[in-house]
Design an enzyme around this catalytic site. Sequence first.
Site, PDB file in Angstrom:
ATOM      1  N   LYS A 105      56.812 -41.450 -42.871  1.00 59.74           N
ATOM      2  CA  LYS A 105      56.979 -42.894 -42.666  1.00 59.74           C
ATOM      3  C   LYS A 105      56.187 -43.378 -41.454  1.00 59.74           C
ATOM      4  O   LYS A 105      55.701 -44.502 -41.445  1.00 59.74           O
ATOM      5  CB  LYS A 105      58.462 -43.271 -42.572  1.00 59.74           C
ATOM      6  CG  LYS A 105      59.183 -42.993 -43.891  1.00 59.74           C
ATOM      7  CD  LYS A 105      60.229 -43.995 -44.276  1.00 59.74           C
ATOM      8  CE  LYS A 105      60.544 -43.818 -45.765  1.00 59.74           C
ATOM      9  NZ  LYS A 105      61.731 -44.452 -46.240  1.00 59.74           N
ATOM     10  N   LYS A 147      56.836 -37.693 -54.714  1.00 66.33           N
ATOM     11  CA  LYS A 147      58.090 -38.158 -55.333  1.00 66.33           C
ATOM     12  C   LYS A 147      58.033 -39.644 -55.678  1.00 66.33           C
ATOM     13  O   LYS A 147      57.331 -40.421 -55.036  1.00 66.33           O
ATOM     14  CB  LYS A 147      59.295 -37.841 -54.432  1.00 66.33           C
ATOM     15  CG  LYS A 147      59.489 -38.767 -53.273  1.00 66.33           C
ATOM     16  CD  LYS A 147      60.938 -38.711 -52.757  1.00 66.33           C
ATOM     17  CE  LYS A 147      61.125 -39.834 -51.736  1.00 66.33           C
ATOM     18  NZ  LYS A 147      62.441 -40.258 -51.470  1.00 66.33           N
ATOM     19  N   LYS A 205      60.828 -46.028 -54.099  1.00 69.70           N
ATOM     20  CA  LYS A 205      60.900 -47.479 -54.336  1.00 69.70           C
ATOM     21  C   LYS A 205      59.946 -48.265 -53.443  1.00 69.70           C
ATOM     22  O   LYS A 205      59.619 -49.396 -53.752  1.00 69.70           O
ATOM     23  CB  LYS A 205      62.336 -47.990 -54.203  1.00 69.70           C
ATOM     24  CG  LYS A 205      63.088 -47.649 -52.935  1.00 69.70           C
ATOM     25  CD  LYS A 205      64.461 -48.303 -52.953  1.00 69.70           C
ATOM     26  CE  LYS A 205      65.624 -47.349 -52.694  1.00 69.70           C
ATOM     27  NZ  LYS A 205      65.619 -46.664 -51.389  1.00 69.70           N
TER      28      LYS A 205
END
Length: 332
Positions: A114, A196, A199
Site C-alpha cells: 500500500k 489477488k 476492490k
Amino acid sequence: MTDKKTIFSGIQPSGALTLGNYLGAIKNWTSMQEDYQSIFCVVDLHAITVPKEPKDLRKNTLEVLANYIAAGLDPDKAILFVQSHVPAHAELAWVLDCFAYFGELSRMTQFKDKSQKQVGNINAGLFNYPVLMAADILLYNTDLVPVGEDQRQHLELARDIAQRFNNRFSPTFAVPEPYISKIGAKVMSLQDPTSKMSKSDDNQNSYILLSDDDDTIRRKFKRAVTDSIGVVNYSEDQPGVKNMIDMMAKISGRSVESITEDYLGQGYAKLKEDTAEVVIQEIAPIREEATRLLQDKKYLETIYQKGADRAEAIAMKMLRKVYKKVGFVPRR
Ligand code: AQP
C-alpha cells in the site's frame, strides 16, 4: 454467556465488495455462525488509512453491512456492527501500539504494497493498521479468525502481540488461530491472475463485484486473462484457469478434480462461460437482497445499533481488564 468458541472478522468499507471478499471471508462466516459465538464488523477505522470521500465511506459502510445480511449472516445469531461505534477498538489499539515494534510492522507485506501505491501519503495509520486489527480480534477473546490468505501475516502479528502482553503481565488475551479455507482463500484478479482480486484495483475488469449485474459478470469472465497453453488443466502454470476452477469448487462444493475432468482437453471459452453462470447463480440473490435492504435504512440502523451495544458490552470488559493490568487508575 455461551460455551461456544468465538470467531471475529471484518471487512473494510473501502469500496464495493468483491467476489474475493465473499469467497475468502463472508461465505465461510455464514456456515460458521451456527457453531460459534460470531462477531462481524465493518472496519471503517481501517478504511481511512487510504484517503476516502466521506460520502463514499458512509455509503460503503451501509453496503457492506447490507451484504453481510444478504449473504446470510443472521443478526439474531451473529453480532454485526460498525467498528467506529465501539471506541474500545481505537483505545486498545493505542495500548497495543506500545507492545508492537517498528521492525515487525515495517515487514508487513500489506504495508509495503500500500505504501508503494500511495507514496505521497504513507501515513501512520497505514503503518499501525495491523495493531488496530490485533485490537479488533483480542478485544473479544477470539479463538478463530476466518480470513483470506492475505491476512495470515497480520494474524500472526496479533498472536505475537497477545503473547507478548500475556507474558509481560499475566494471561489476558486468548491467542487467536487463523481459519483459512483451502479453496477460495485467495481469489485472483481476472486480469492478472498472479495477483489477488482487490476492490481497490484501478482496473474494473480485474474484479467481480457483488453488485455487478449478470451481463457485466459474463463480460468480465469473457475477458478474463488465461494463458497460451490452450487446454484446461489445474496447474500453477495456468493461474487464470486454476482461478476459475477454484471459484467453481468453492461455490459448488465439488472437488477440483471432478470439475477439471469435465473440461479435460477443452479450450477456455466454455470454462469461462460456465464459471460466469455458477458465479451469477451464487451472487445474484445476494445482490437483489442487498439492494432491497439498502432501501430500508431504518432496519440497518436497528441492526448496527443493537450490534454495537452487544459488542461494546464484551469489549469494555476486556478494555477495563487491560487498563488495570497496565496500571491505569480507574475513574471510579
Ligand atoms: N482476493 C481475495 N481472495 C480471498 N479473500 C480475500 N479477501 C480480500 N480479498 C480476497 C478477504 O476479505 C476480507 C476483508 O478484506 P479487507 O477489505 O479488510 O481488506 P483486503 O484484504 O485488503 O481486501 P481488498 O478487497 O483487497 O481491499 P482493498 O483493496 O481496500 O485493500 C479479509 O478476510 C481478506 O482476507
